[in-house]
Scaffold this active site. Structure first.
Site, PDB file in Angstrom:
ATOM      1  N   ARG A 263      39.796   4.123 -31.169  1.00  0.00           N
ATOM      2  CA  ARG A 263      40.285   3.471 -29.951  1.00  0.00           C
ATOM      3  C   ARG A 263      39.522   2.180 -29.695  1.00  0.00           C
ATOM      4  O   ARG A 263      40.072   1.191 -29.219  1.00  0.00           O
ATOM      5  CB  ARG A 263      40.183   4.438 -28.770  1.00  0.00           C
ATOM      6  CG  ARG A 263      40.976   3.974 -27.555  1.00  0.00           C
ATOM      7  CD  ARG A 263      41.081   5.050 -26.506  1.00  0.00           C
ATOM      8  NE  ARG A 263      39.775   5.476 -26.030  1.00  0.00           N
ATOM      9  CZ  ARG A 263      39.559   6.521 -25.240  1.00  0.00           C
ATOM     10  NH1 ARG A 263      40.582   7.266 -24.837  1.00  0.00           N
ATOM     11  NH2 ARG A 263      38.360   6.840 -24.838  1.00  0.00           N
TER      12      ARG A 263
ATOM     13  N   LYS B 201      40.480   0.046 -23.549  1.00  0.00           N
ATOM     14  CA  LYS B 201      39.352   0.219 -22.626  1.00  0.00           C
ATOM     15  C   LYS B 201      38.615  -1.111 -22.497  1.00  0.00           C
ATOM     16  O   LYS B 201      37.495  -1.279 -22.963  1.00  0.00           O
ATOM     17  CB  LYS B 201      38.421   1.319 -23.139  1.00  0.00           C
ATOM     18  CG  LYS B 201      38.705   2.658 -22.479  1.00  0.00           C
ATOM     19  CD  LYS B 201      37.804   3.753 -22.947  1.00  0.00           C
ATOM     20  CE  LYS B 201      36.756   4.126 -21.940  1.00  0.00           C
ATOM     21  NZ  LYS B 201      37.255   4.659 -20.689  1.00  0.00           N
TER      22      LYS B 201
ATOM     23  N   GLU C 187      48.688   6.851 -14.533  1.00  0.00           N
ATOM     24  CA  GLU C 187      47.407   7.574 -14.599  1.00  0.00           C
ATOM     25  C   GLU C 187      46.563   7.217 -13.388  1.00  0.00           C
ATOM     26  O   GLU C 187      47.055   6.629 -12.425  1.00  0.00           O
ATOM     27  CB  GLU C 187      46.693   7.259 -15.916  1.00  0.00           C
ATOM     28  CG  GLU C 187      46.345   5.793 -16.102  1.00  0.00           C
ATOM     29  CD  GLU C 187      45.529   5.526 -17.362  1.00  0.00           C
ATOM     30  OE1 GLU C 187      44.808   6.416 -17.831  1.00  0.00           O
ATOM     31  OE2 GLU C 187      45.600   4.388 -17.866  1.00  0.00           O
TER      32      GLU C 187
HETATM   33  N1  PLP Z   1      42.354   6.839 -18.470  1.00  0.00           N
HETATM   34  C1  PLP Z   1      41.415   5.931 -18.151  1.00  0.00           C
HETATM   35  C2  PLP Z   1      41.847   4.732 -17.413  1.00  0.00           C
HETATM   36  C3  PLP Z   1      40.076   6.154 -18.516  1.00  0.00           C
HETATM   37  O1  PLP Z   1      39.144   5.271 -18.195  1.00  0.00           O
HETATM   38  C4  PLP Z   1      39.740   7.326 -19.217  1.00  0.00           C
HETATM   39  C5  PLP Z   1      38.360   7.569 -19.633  1.00  0.00           C
HETATM   40  O2  PLP Z   1      37.964   7.261 -20.707  1.00  0.00           O
HETATM   41  C6  PLP Z   1      40.749   8.235 -19.525  1.00  0.00           C
HETATM   42  C7  PLP Z   1      42.035   7.966 -19.139  1.00  0.00           C
HETATM   43  C8  PLP Z   1      40.438   9.481 -20.279  1.00  0.00           C
HETATM   44  O3  PLP Z   1      40.245   9.211 -21.641  1.00  0.00           O
HETATM   45  P1  PLP Z   1      39.317  10.140 -22.531  1.00  0.00           P
HETATM   46  O4  PLP Z   1      39.877  11.503 -22.414  1.00  0.00           O
HETATM   47  O5  PLP Z   1      39.467   9.592 -23.894  1.00  0.00           O
HETATM   48  O6  PLP Z   1      37.952  10.032 -21.983  1.00  0.00           O
HETATM   49  C1  COI Z   2      35.310   8.139 -19.379  1.00  0.00           C
HETATM   50  O1  COI Z   2      35.800   9.195 -19.018  1.00  0.00           O
HETATM   51  O2  COI Z   2      34.571   8.042 -20.366  1.00  0.00           O
HETATM   52  C2  COI Z   2      35.594   6.903 -18.683  1.00  0.00           C
HETATM   53  O3  COI Z   2      35.426   5.861 -19.227  1.00  0.00           O
HETATM   54  C3  COI Z   2      36.065   6.960 -17.309  1.00  0.00           C
HETATM   55  C4  COI Z   2      35.203   6.225 -16.353  1.00  0.00           C
HETATM   56  C5  COI Z   2      35.883   6.343 -15.027  1.00  0.00           C
HETATM   57  C6  COI Z   2      33.811   6.738 -16.268  1.00  0.00           C
END
Ligand code: PLP
Ligand code: COI
Length: 341
Positions: free
Chosen positions: A82, A184, A220
């Site tokens: 990612r 991200k 989301e």
């Molecule tokens: N959506 C957003 C906007 C996020 O910042 C995160 C955190 O990383 C997620 C979803 C969840 O992603 P993950 O499960 O890869 O941490």
């Molecule tokens: C994560 O879950 O790693 C994120 O980046 C989300 C953030 C709101 C801390």
């Protein structure tokens, strides 16, 4: 190795400076060897690309202590991938995926004393990030970059632990425009700062963002994807090109189907369907699975039958299975749990 003497059970989701971090610099078209360093401060020129045009991206994953005392992390290959996608979208060089995993291992090993013990309720949050470091005044990408990883022990992202959240439908959009919602990039999170502060002021834990074009589909929140359970026990999660492809959500789709035998639907979710769901949750590395009890749509309350006291029963099973895999209590699919030491 002596663990730090912290009150692990009462940690919030905050930053604490640990002894070691990983740094690698990109210059003249290549990455240097990278190293573990002790300085937690960064000194950059006033005109660095990161300050002027927000050329910065990040990742987030966690390290866990398993029941038998190993330190592991969860699917770091997907974070590496990612981060590659994020790099390409904002014109940064890719930090090679195998080096990303090696760097995660190095920084976690160096900070092993900060990895919370098994059963403490805390985990070690790992934050890889990259920024443009040389001076840039015309709108163009930097030529020099720094990739870093720091770690910090954390507890639950939302105060109140497993208590269901109250969220509101946001009139703001989460991400920066120009279709960057799936990466991200720091700029997306900057765009969500005003809506989150405004939501907190009005007593809500988070925002539910809808698709900006039609405002009729669920996207989301600022830091997590949505999962829903229908009244007949199906697992439903929104599909959209403008949300972050959550690794937790992708993993839960497998857990729901293969471990719990649920029907999984990954599809567009109409806002008007919310009344039909029995349970709702936010999922992500930081959020793990945080249940949602109530959604406020401009004064109309959508209350999920699972209520405001505890996680819904299916959400609880998903939570127990996912965290059981992450902590080494339940055997995960091949390659999910990555041993560090
Ligand atoms: N959506 C957003 C906007 C996020 O910042 C995160 C955190 O990383 C997620 C979803 C969840 O992603 P993950 O499960 O890869 O941490
Ligand atoms: C994560 O879950 O790693 C994120 O980046 C989300 C953030 C709101 C801390």
């Amino acid at each position: 190795m002596e663990k730090k003497n912290l009150d692990w059970a009462n940690l919030g989701f905050g930053y604490m400076t640990t002894e070691y971090r990983y740094v690698s610099n990109y210059k003249n078209g290549k990455w240097d060897d990278g190293a573990i360093v002790t300085d937690s401060d960064i000194t950059l020129n006033e005109c660095a690309a990161v300050f002027q045009y927000a050329q910065t991206i990040f990742e987030g994953l966690k390290a866990y202590t398993t029941e038998n005392g190993e330190i592991v992390c969860f699917r770091p290959d997907l974070n590496a991938q990612r981060m590659k996608d994020s790099s390409e979208r904002i014109e940064m060089p890719v930090f090679p995926e195998e080096r990303f995993i090696d760097a995660v291992e190095q920084v976690v090993k160096a900070n092993a004393a900060w990895v919370p013990p098994f059963g403490s309720g805390a985990t070690l949050y790992i934050r890889p990030y990259m920024m443009g470091t040389n001076s840039v005044i015309g709108v163009k990408p930097a030529e020099e970059y720094q990739f870093r990883i720091f770690v910090t022990p954390v507890g639950p992202y939302f105060k109140g632990g497993a208590k269901p959240l109250t969220i509101r439908v946001s009139d703001f959009d989460r991400a920066a425009p120009h279709g960057t919602g799936h990466i991200k990039a720091g700029l997306n999170y900057a765009m969500s700062l005003h809506p989150i502060v405004d939501a907190h002021k009005k007593g809500y834990d988070e925002n539910m963002y809808l698709d900006p074009a039609s405002r009729s589909f669920v996207e989301e929140t600022g830091g997590a994807n949505f999962i829903f359970i229908t009244k007949d026990g199906k697992f439903v999660t929104p599909k959209s090109d403008s949300i972050l492809p959550s690794i937790t959500r992708r993993s839960l789709m497998v857990v729901a189907e293969k471990y719990l035998g649920l029907t999984v639907e990954h599809r567009q979710v109409k806002f008007s369907e919310l009344d039909d769901f029995a349970e709702c949750g936010l999922c992500g590395t930081a959020a793990v699975i945080s249940p949602v009890g109530k959604i406020d749509d401009h004064g109309r309350e959508i209350c999920f039958p699972s209520g405001m006291e505890e996680m819904g029963p299916v959400t609880k099973k998903l939570y127990d299975t996912l965290t059981g895999i992450q902590m080494g209590e339940i055997e995960g699919p091949e390659g999910w749990v990555h041993k560090i030491m």
